[in-house]
Write a protein that holds these residues in place. Sequence first.
Motif, PDB file in Angstrom:
ATOM      1  N   GLU A 156       0.824  -1.208   0.000  1.00 34.02           N
ATOM      2  CA  GLU A 156       0.000   0.000   0.000  1.00 34.02           C
ATOM      3  C   GLU A 156       0.864   1.266   0.000  1.00 34.02           C
ATOM      4  OE1 GLU A 156      -3.158   0.185  -0.492  1.00 34.02           O
ATOM      5  OE2 GLU A 156      -3.450  -1.995  -0.491  1.00 34.02           O
ATOM      6  N   ILE A 157       1.948   1.256   0.784  1.00 34.70           N
ATOM      7  CA  ILE A 157       2.847   2.416   0.821  1.00 34.70           C
ATOM      8  C   ILE A 157       3.507   2.613  -0.532  1.00 34.70           C
ATOM      9  CG2 ILE A 157       5.003   3.292   1.807  1.00 34.70           C
ATOM     10  CD1 ILE A 157       4.172   1.934   4.446  1.00 34.70           C
ATOM     11  N   THR A 158       3.984   1.500  -1.107  1.00 36.71           N
ATOM     12  CA  THR A 158       4.658   1.572  -2.405  1.00 36.71           C
ATOM     13  C   THR A 158       3.707   2.027  -3.492  1.00 36.71           C
ATOM     14  OG1 THR A 158       6.141  -0.219  -1.712  1.00 36.71           O
ATOM     15  CG2 THR A 158       6.030   0.265  -4.069  1.00 36.71           C
ATOM     16  N   LEU A 159       2.492   1.502  -3.487  1.00 36.21           N
ATOM     17  CA  LEU A 159       1.500   1.911  -4.480  1.00 36.21           C
ATOM     18  C   LEU A 159       1.186   3.395  -4.342  1.00 36.21           C
ATOM     19  CD1 LEU A 159      -0.366   1.017  -6.765  1.00 36.21           C
ATOM     20  CD2 LEU A 159      -2.114   0.487  -5.046  1.00 36.21           C
ATOM     21  N   GLY A 160       1.133   3.866  -3.100  1.00 37.43           N
ATOM     22  CA  GLY A 160       0.887   5.290  -2.882  1.00 37.43           C
ATOM     23  C   GLY A 160       1.977   6.156  -3.486  1.00 37.43           C
ATOM     24  N   ARG A 161       3.229   5.737  -3.330  1.00 37.85           N
ATOM     25  CA  ARG A 161       4.336   6.489  -3.921  1.00 37.85           C
ATOM     26  C   ARG A 161       4.273   6.443  -5.451  1.00 37.85           C
ATOM     27  NH1 ARG A 161       8.217   7.577   0.064  1.00 37.85           N
ATOM     28  NH2 ARG A 161       6.917   8.082   1.882  1.00 37.85           N
ATOM     29  N   TYR A 162       3.884   5.295  -5.982  1.00 34.64           N
ATOM     30  CA  TYR A 162       3.713   5.199  -7.434  1.00 34.64           C
ATOM     31  C   TYR A 162       2.653   6.193  -7.913  1.00 34.64           C
ATOM     32  CZ  TYR A 162       1.660   3.738 -11.813  1.00 34.64           C
ATOM     33  OH  TYR A 162       1.134   3.762 -13.074  1.00 34.64           O
ATOM     34  N   GLU A 163       1.525   6.245  -7.217  1.00 35.66           N
ATOM     35  CA  GLU A 163       0.452   7.145  -7.626  1.00 35.66           C
ATOM     36  C   GLU A 163       0.920   8.600  -7.585  1.00 35.66           C
ATOM     37  OE1 GLU A 163      -2.171   6.231  -8.971  1.00 35.66           O
ATOM     38  OE2 GLU A 163      -2.609   4.188  -8.299  1.00 35.66           O
ATOM     39  N   GLN A 164       1.702   8.954  -6.568  1.00 39.37           N
ATOM     40  CA  GLN A 164       2.257  10.309  -6.496  1.00 39.37           C
ATOM     41  C   GLN A 164       3.130  10.597  -7.705  1.00 39.37           C
ATOM     42  OE1 GLN A 164       4.141  10.192  -2.550  1.00 39.37           O
ATOM     43  NE2 GLN A 164       2.981  12.034  -2.060  1.00 39.37           N
TER      44      GLN A 164
ATOM     45  N   PHE B 149       3.119   9.088 -10.586  1.00 45.55           N
ATOM     46  CA  PHE B 149       2.324   9.103 -11.813  1.00 45.55           C
ATOM     47  C   PHE B 149       1.630  10.449 -11.997  1.00 45.55           C
ATOM     48  CE2 PHE B 149      -1.632   8.361 -14.173  1.00 45.55           C
ATOM     49  CZ  PHE B 149      -1.117   7.787 -15.325  1.00 45.55           C
ATOM     50  N   GLN B 150       1.070  10.985 -10.933  1.00 43.80           N
ATOM     51  CA  GLN B 150       0.408  12.291 -11.017  1.00 43.80           C
ATOM     52  C   GLN B 150       1.395  13.381 -11.391  1.00 43.80           C
ATOM     53  OE1 GLN B 150      -1.616  12.961  -7.297  1.00 43.80           O
ATOM     54  NE2 GLN B 150      -2.828  11.077  -7.469  1.00 43.80           N
ATOM     55  N   ASN B 151       2.591  13.311 -10.854  1.00 42.46           N
ATOM     56  CA  ASN B 151       3.587  14.326 -11.179  1.00 42.46           C
ATOM     57  C   ASN B 151       4.088  14.212 -12.602  1.00 42.46           C
ATOM     58  OD1 ASN B 151       3.528  15.666  -8.748  1.00 42.46           O
ATOM     59  ND2 ASN B 151       5.019  14.308  -7.792  1.00 42.46           N
ATOM     60  N   ILE B 152       4.090  12.978 -13.129  1.00 39.97           N
ATOM     61  CA  ILE B 152       4.431  12.818 -14.554  1.00 39.97           C
ATOM     62  C   ILE B 152       3.390  13.517 -15.402  1.00 39.97           C
ATOM     63  CG2 ILE B 152       4.227  11.094 -16.371  1.00 39.97           C
ATOM     64  CD1 ILE B 152       6.656  10.109 -15.606  1.00 39.97           C
ATOM     65  N   GLU B 153       2.120  13.361 -15.018  1.00 36.40           N
ATOM     66  CA  GLU B 153       1.041  13.987 -15.779  1.00 36.40           C
ATOM     67  C   GLU B 153       1.202  15.499 -15.808  1.00 36.40           C
ATOM     68  OE1 GLU B 153      -1.742  12.295 -17.410  1.00 36.40           O
ATOM     69  OE2 GLU B 153      -0.082  10.885 -17.217  1.00 36.40           O
ATOM     70  N   PHE B 154       1.652  16.054 -14.703  1.00 37.55           N
ATOM     71  CA  PHE B 154       1.805  17.508 -14.617  1.00 37.55           C
ATOM     72  C   PHE B 154       3.228  17.964 -14.908  1.00 37.55           C
ATOM     73  CE2 PHE B 154      -1.951  16.740 -11.961  1.00 37.55           C
ATOM     74  CZ  PHE B 154      -2.830  17.661 -12.499  1.00 37.55           C
ATOM     75  N   ARG B 155       4.096  17.014 -15.309  1.00 37.14           N
ATOM     76  CA  ARG B 155       5.488  17.315 -15.633  1.00 37.14           C
ATOM     77  C   ARG B 155       6.220  17.980 -14.469  1.00 37.14           C
ATOM     78  NH1 ARG B 155       4.148  14.252 -18.929  1.00 37.14           N
ATOM     79  NH2 ARG B 155       4.481  14.337 -21.178  1.00 37.14           N
ATOM     80  N   LYS B 156       5.993  17.430 -13.269  1.00 35.30           N
ATOM     81  CA  LYS B 156       6.688  17.928 -12.092  1.00 35.30           C
ATOM     82  C   LYS B 156       7.668  16.867 -11.610  1.00 35.30           C
ATOM     83  CE  LYS B 156       2.760  20.644 -10.431  1.00 35.30           C
ATOM     84  NZ  LYS B 156       1.769  20.796  -9.338  1.00 35.30           N
ATOM     85  N   SER B 157       8.658  17.274 -10.889  1.00 33.88           N
ATOM     86  CA  SER B 157       9.596  16.328 -10.299  1.00 33.88           C
ATOM     87  C   SER B 157       9.026  15.788  -9.009  1.00 33.88           C
ATOM     88  CB  SER B 157      10.939  17.006 -10.010  1.00 33.88           C
ATOM     89  OG  SER B 157      11.765  16.130  -9.286  1.00 33.88           O
ATOM     90  N   ALA B 158       9.044  14.458  -8.895  1.00 34.48           N
ATOM     91  CA  ALA B 158       8.540  13.841  -7.668  1.00 34.48           C
ATOM     92  C   ALA B 158       9.665  13.306  -6.800  1.00 34.48           C
ATOM     93  CB  ALA B 158       7.574  12.706  -8.020  1.00 34.48           C
ATOM     94  N   LEU B 159      10.878  13.707  -7.116  1.00 33.66           N
ATOM     95  CA  LEU B 159      12.003  13.225  -6.326  1.00 33.66           C
ATOM     96  C   LEU B 159      12.144  14.030  -5.053  1.00 33.66           C
ATOM     97  CD1 LEU B 159      14.651  12.719  -9.150  1.00 33.66           C
ATOM     98  CD2 LEU B 159      13.284  10.983  -8.006  1.00 33.66           C
ATOM     99  N   ALA B 160      12.294  13.352  -3.933  1.00 30.31           N
ATOM    100  CA  ALA B 160      12.443  14.024  -2.641  1.00 30.31           C
ATOM    101  C   ALA B 160      13.912  14.308  -2.380  1.00 30.31           C
ATOM    102  CB  ALA B 160      11.881  13.132  -1.531  1.00 30.31           C
TER     103      ALA B 160
ATOM    104  N   LEU C  86       8.776   5.855 -13.070  1.00 32.23           N
ATOM    105  CA  LEU C  86       7.717   5.259 -12.253  1.00 32.23           C
ATOM    106  C   LEU C  86       8.188   3.960 -11.605  1.00 32.23           C
ATOM    107  CD1 LEU C  86       4.689   5.881 -14.645  1.00 32.23           C
ATOM    108  CD2 LEU C  86       5.163   7.062 -12.493  1.00 32.23           C
ATOM    109  N   THR C  87       8.911   3.157 -12.362  1.00 33.09           N
ATOM    110  CA  THR C  87       9.424   1.893 -11.829  1.00 33.09           C
ATOM    111  C   THR C  87      10.341   2.125 -10.645  1.00 33.09           C
ATOM    112  OG1 THR C  87       9.300   0.812 -14.003  1.00 33.09           O
ATOM    113  CG2 THR C  87      10.757  -0.181 -12.371  1.00 33.09           C
TER     114      THR C  87
ATOM    115  N   TYR D  53      10.182   0.472  -7.022  1.00 31.15           N
ATOM    116  CA  TYR D  53      11.306  -0.386  -6.629  1.00 31.15           C
ATOM    117  C   TYR D  53      11.992   0.114  -5.355  1.00 31.15           C
ATOM    118  CZ  TYR D  53      16.181  -2.059  -7.124  1.00 31.15           C
ATOM    119  OH  TYR D  53      17.428  -2.578  -6.911  1.00 31.15           O
ATOM    120  N   LEU D  54      12.412   1.372  -5.351  1.00 25.74           N
ATOM    121  CA  LEU D  54      13.150   1.894  -4.203  1.00 25.74           C
ATOM    122  C   LEU D  54      12.265   2.054  -2.971  1.00 25.74           C
ATOM    123  CD1 LEU D  54      15.494   4.507  -5.918  1.00 25.74           C
ATOM    124  CD2 LEU D  54      16.147   2.336  -4.867  1.00 25.74           C
ATOM    125  N   THR D  55      11.013   2.474  -3.172  1.00 19.96           N
ATOM    126  CA  THR D  55      10.120   2.618  -2.017  1.00 19.96           C
ATOM    127  C   THR D  55       9.936   1.289  -1.304  1.00 19.96           C
ATOM    128  OG1 THR D  55       8.929   4.473  -3.012  1.00 19.96           O
ATOM    129  CG2 THR D  55       7.794   3.263  -1.270  1.00 19.96           C
TER     130      THR D  55
END
Length: 243
Positions: free
Chosen positions: A10-18, A20-31, A83-84, A88-90
């Motif tokens: 569930e945690i990993t899927l949540g990070r994937y969804e984050q 994915f949304q940032n890809i849609e908006f062309r934002k960086s999701a790297l912390a 996205l992978t 993977y890392l999460t």
Amino acid sequence: MGVNFSEVYEITLGRYEQAFQNIEFRKSALAHESRAISDVIPGFEADKLEFGSFAKENYAVLFVDMRMSTKRAMEVGPELTFLTMHVYLTALLEIVRCYNGKVIDIMGDGLMVFWGGETAREEDHEYKCVAVQRAGLCGRDMLVARERVINRIVGERKLGPSINIGVGVTFGSVIVTKIGVSDTYDVKAFGDCVNIASKYASKANNQVYVSKKVMNKWPSSEGGKIRFDPARLDGAYVLGSSS
């Protein structure tokens, strides 16, 4: 020390969804953290060390990395790779957290993690046998997470071919030193056990390779279900479970 793989999923899927949304908006999701990740080497702080100074300490060292990651990235392209990597890392970092490991470095698709040292012995009673056991079991559960979490999401979200990983675990003396200049510096760890763990991880395929020292220091118990089989790599053993 059990891992709740449903929670990891569930945690990993949540990070994937984050991501994915940032890809849609062309934002960086790297912390990004405010300090170098290697400044978490147990018992050492960069701002308290002198340049060129060094100290020796014993640690259990775990390396994990992805097999054929460069080829995979070329096949699936940058967006699916992005996205992978979040999946993977999460997932792997959640397993490390469950075993109280200290992430020393994230290197592309690889992790270096430490257990042990003076601070861990004093604060958590993490002696040699405990350190090597936590490192080995963490590696073994990384393989479970690969099946139950990483490749499950990779398949569900059509992120490309299944992920394969290799894990290496060693124990030994590590030299910790401060390297850099006044405004750009880091704490780094060097030692044969670090190099060997990295080599083991690069040769293992969905297995955990451990050194003879790890096998010898592993705590024994009556009716124990851990076994060590000789690996194809000289000096290495495959960590497994007895039937």
